[in-house]
Design a protein around this motif. Sequence first.
Motif, PDB file in Angstrom:
ATOM      1  N   UNK A 215       1.113  -0.949   0.056  1.00 48.50           N
ATOM      2  CA  UNK A 215      -0.221  -0.312  -0.130  1.00 48.50           C
ATOM      3  C   UNK A 215       1.118   1.225  -0.033  1.00 48.50           C
ATOM      4  N   UNK A 216       0.429   2.935   0.179  1.00 52.80           N
ATOM      5  CA  UNK A 216       0.674   3.773   0.238  1.00 52.80           C
ATOM      6  C   UNK A 216       1.922   3.765   1.106  1.00 52.80           C
ATOM      7  N   UNK A 217       2.259   2.951   2.002  1.00 53.38           N
ATOM      8  CA  UNK A 217       3.230   3.506   3.452  1.00 53.38           C
ATOM      9  C   UNK A 217       4.297   2.709   2.492  1.00 53.38           C
ATOM     10  N   UNK A 218       4.648   1.363   1.988  1.00 52.51           N
ATOM     11  CA  UNK A 218       5.677   1.074   1.248  1.00 52.51           C
ATOM     12  C   UNK A 218       5.504   1.198  -0.283  1.00 52.51           C
ATOM     13  N   UNK A 219       5.375   2.358  -1.300  1.00 55.40           N
ATOM     14  CA  UNK A 219       5.144   2.562  -2.926  1.00 55.40           C
ATOM     15  C   UNK A 219       6.290   3.352  -3.321  1.00 55.40           C
ATOM     16  N   UNK A 220       7.461   2.682  -4.255  1.00 50.38           N
ATOM     17  CA  UNK A 220       8.194   3.600  -4.352  1.00 50.38           C
ATOM     18  C   UNK A 220       8.065   4.223  -6.034  1.00 50.38           C
ATOM     19  N   UNK A 221       8.754   5.330  -6.336  1.00 47.05           N
ATOM     20  CA  UNK A 221       8.675   6.306  -7.326  1.00 47.05           C
ATOM     21  C   UNK A 221       7.435   5.687  -8.491  1.00 47.05           C
ATOM     22  N   UNK A 222       8.313   4.646  -8.518  1.00 47.52           N
ATOM     23  CA  UNK A 222       8.720   3.475 -10.083  1.00 47.52           C
ATOM     24  C   UNK A 222       6.871   2.782 -10.208  1.00 47.52           C
TER      25      UNK A 222
END
Lengths: 501, 328
Positions: A203-210
């Motif tokens: 989810x949003x907590x573990x999102x890279x830019x890619x």
Amino acid sequence: MRNAPAVCAGASVLILCFGTLIAVEGRAGAESQGLSHADWAAVRFTLTQAALSAALSVALAVPVARALARRVFPGRTFFITLLGAPFLLPVIVAILGLLAVFGRNGIFNTAFAAMGFEPFSIYGFHGVVLAHVFFNLPLATRLVLQGWQAVPAEHFRTAVMLNAPIGAIIEWPMLWRVLPNAALVIFLLCLTSFAVALTLGGGPRATTIELAIYQAVRFDFDLSRAALLAGVQFIVCAFAALTVWLITPLNDFGAGLDRQITRWDGSKLCDSLWISFAAVFLLLPMVMVLWRGLPELFTLPQAVWHAAGRSVVIAILSAFLTITLALTLALRRGAFVTVIGVLPMASSSLVLGTGLFLIVFPWVRPSDVALLVTILVNATLALPFAIRILAPAVAAAQDDFGRLSTHLNLMGWRGLWLVILPRVRRPLGFACGLAAALSMGDLGVIALFADENSATLPLMMYRLMGSYQSDATAGAGVLLAALSFALFWICDQIGRGHAGA
Amino acid sequence: MRSLCLMTSLSLGLATTAAHADTPVLTVLTYDSFTSDWGPGPAVESAFEEVCACDLEFVGAGDGAALLARLQLEGPRTDADIILGLDTNLTAAAHATDLFAPHGVTADLDLPVTWADETFLPFDWGYFAFVGNAGEAAPTSLADLAQSDVKIVIQDPRSSTPGLGLLMWVKAAYGDDAAGIWADLSDNIVTVTPGWSEAYGLFLEGEADAVLSYTTSPAYHLIAEEDDSKTAWAFSEGHYMQVEVAGKLASTDVPDLADQFLAFMVSDAFQSIIPTTNWMYPAVTPAAGLPAGFETLITPETSILLSAQEAASTRDVALAEWRDALSQ
């Protein structure tokens, strides 16, 4: 016009890298609402996980490399060769293996539960870092081991005779030179992580830019946000790539790693433990994939074989494109070529993909060009590796035989064919194999473009994972890994002259 | 080299082998779990093909909300004739794409709400709920769940209709305090998946104590697996409703077939498949009634449903709150 091919090759790389960037900037600038808190969180997450992954990989690599540098044991050469394997192993296959070991029902959590501990979840920040350490510990170990082996054996012998502290006078200065380079290279590789965050991010907590770019296109169809994020990703990567380029000398990966130095210092037990740790950590996931997947290999659904066929074609064509570009550029030396050669390192699969998406979207349905775009992007991203491998050999051949060729009037294509190619055959095969394997296992730009009829094997595996078809996933994993290694091996063998020319 | 060329033309040539067949093809773009082996897809396909003299092809493209993005991406160039699996939280945005044609069906629907949409036609409905294991601690409200340390899996509201439904549920129940609820919920969330299938799979594998799903989900375990260990938690704020719809694309090359499918969709043949394959309430109650086991399900005392316009105007704000709260 003997420069024409190189100029064409360079121009196409420039167009791909900057043309897409201009497309991205045009779109991002036009309707920008700026980055939200969550976008900034993705930027922070990308930087933090990359920094921690790099630090951990390098920190663990030091004792492992030291143990390898001072111990002689049966299978040592094989083990060092094996350290090259994760680089060729498709990310999605490795994740399957890591889930089998570290997932909720994996070996570790089962053992933990038996001992009465709370199970831990592989999803989120620590899962992403774990996967990155898995991929980069071998690379870090090889880089640090090179440092150790570059120290002449006499230095150690003299230090022991004089009873001088080896650590302080030999090892620390060496590490001080080697570690920052290794850490930066790994940091850069982790910055562009997509497949790991896609599967293990939570989810949003573990999102890279890619990953955020992918979500903006495929979930929100918010092309402006995708473009904005692609711009940010390019800036972050360009900065890191520039730093790497400035401080890393051009060197040949892995030369002479099997040279052994007799050493008399250090605890044998401690070294054995470190080597065992590395072996178990790296081998267990691969063994789990094989063990689960081999029995499923012959009952795979038709669609998986179709995807495998598409992937092999993409891999072969993009590898061919990579070495054509690399060879063309290597023949024409100079600063221009050097810059072109590192430029793709500042770009990424999703940045190039977003740019190409914005360019083609008004004209054609993106899924119709999914395979073509994948070939182009994969070829471009493999170019820096191929140039690094090819350039020294091409330069040597030109230096040794250039004047002779001129005398004999062996110029242009004939010169290339008769003089250069036979002499760079081995690195050419190696580079081609590497590019093919990387392309085979890539799960990046294809996720942006593909529909169900144009999925590659890695994307098909991701979809099978999502729909909990664990048998088919495991079988597809073995197939994908086998094809990647086979493509590498075949190209490498042709380069070595073992197979029929 | 020849074999390479052959492989290239085979794989890249986008050979349209199916195009040679004489039977017309109706392509229905839908969510993954609808087309899966255990979903309604296979049964609906054989039932419709018995009467249509056509080839019905389901194409799964992620979860419901991702369908809309997929459609925007393809625009009028899409091969799809029908989109099946949007819900009322998305119909306003879908309508705004101007890609749809009126459904033209008059049916006597058994929905708990009155239906007046002329573009989208419902095929089933249900109430969102968290589904957990019977006998374990069961929170009694969203606020209670947020305060607890129960571990849940939810879906991404940008790609999944249940995920979007929860976003609307929290927003409708808490209004300006929704961001606070999300901040409190954030430490309960093990992971956010792109679709319902992934989330439900993670829950069944034991990765979480509960999963965002439907009040009707326990019926699957009860009826299909004779397992009464799963239960839906009744929440005191009420439960947000979902009405799942299908729509006909204006660009379809088989408009008559598409009309026939939509009419078929609200007929008994289609509707009787829904309860025990999609595990939702049918939009038109079949002649045989609901299957045994459905009477054991909880019925929310309060049901919540924003109108399509309200949902559309709420979505961006609610989504920004969600992303911000969960990215901290």
